[in-house]
Design an enzyme around this catalytic site. Sequence first.
Site: not given
Ligand code: 13P
Length: 287
Positions: A84-85, A135, A208, A232
């Site tokens: 991720d990222h 991205e 997100g 999150t």
């Molecule tokens: P949240 O933590 O807001 O759910 O986002 C997760 C996310 O986008 C991981 O790349």
Amino acid sequence: MLVSATEMLQKAKAGKYAVGQFNINNLEWTKSILLTAEELKSPVILGVSEGAGKYMTGFKTVAAMVKAMDEELGITVPVALHLDHGSYDGCYKCIKAGFTSIMFDGSHYPIEENIEKTKELVSVAHAMGMSIEAEVGSIGGEEDGVVGAGECADPDECKAIADLGVDMLAAGIGNIHGKYPENWAGLSFETLAAVQDKTGVMPLVLHGGTGIPEDMIKKAISLGVSKINVNTECQLSFQEATRKYIEDGKDLEGKGFDPRKLLAPGAEAIKATVKEKMELFGSVGKA
Ligand code: 13P
């Protein structure tokens, strides 16, 4: 079954549903997510941020744990292990470690550099049979040290990156990592529609995912979103259940201090959150 994310996302795009990416932090997280995906017969993507990878002692440890757990639990649904990222270096580390999918987040580079680096990583990832996410624009807020201003993506830049042959594209559409502030303006469906228009069959990614209202999630899926990231919300569910266990004094009763007991309510809470999201995203029964 560990696979790249390509096929599951193409199916999701065609079938107008989304596959959830749930970020993992440790063994409990991974087990809860895998068991829920299997129970619901849903494809799933396990997301690993660079920070979480470091916490779990490195990407090699993560890949070994996920592969072994997938096998020992007899998981039959498609599972992608996804960075991720990722930074440029992080992508190469995950390629070596045995991930099945990577995200190169070049959104903070000038677009020409984002294109150049993404192009290189697309050819390396595909040669290894891995999928790759890119991205454009940026996701607001902060996740494990990755900070974004939250600007909406330029649809022409999205097309330029999509044309490089990436398997999924994250476009900033006003989405934010972490909890949404009270005064959040909502998702920019105008941007999403323009991006979808330029990128056609490309599976789009909504980062997100925590705290986005259900109607917005459904509309985003109808406009071409095929992967939704949630991090999150699982952390908050785990925290709430663990807090309750301790506040109820359960850790003081008998062998309630045993970590397998202490962590169990949190692990169950993660399962419930993942189930709720898979039902909302429409991926149940799609494995
Ligand atoms: P949240 O933590 O807001 O759910 O986002 C997760 C996310 O986008 C991981 O790349």
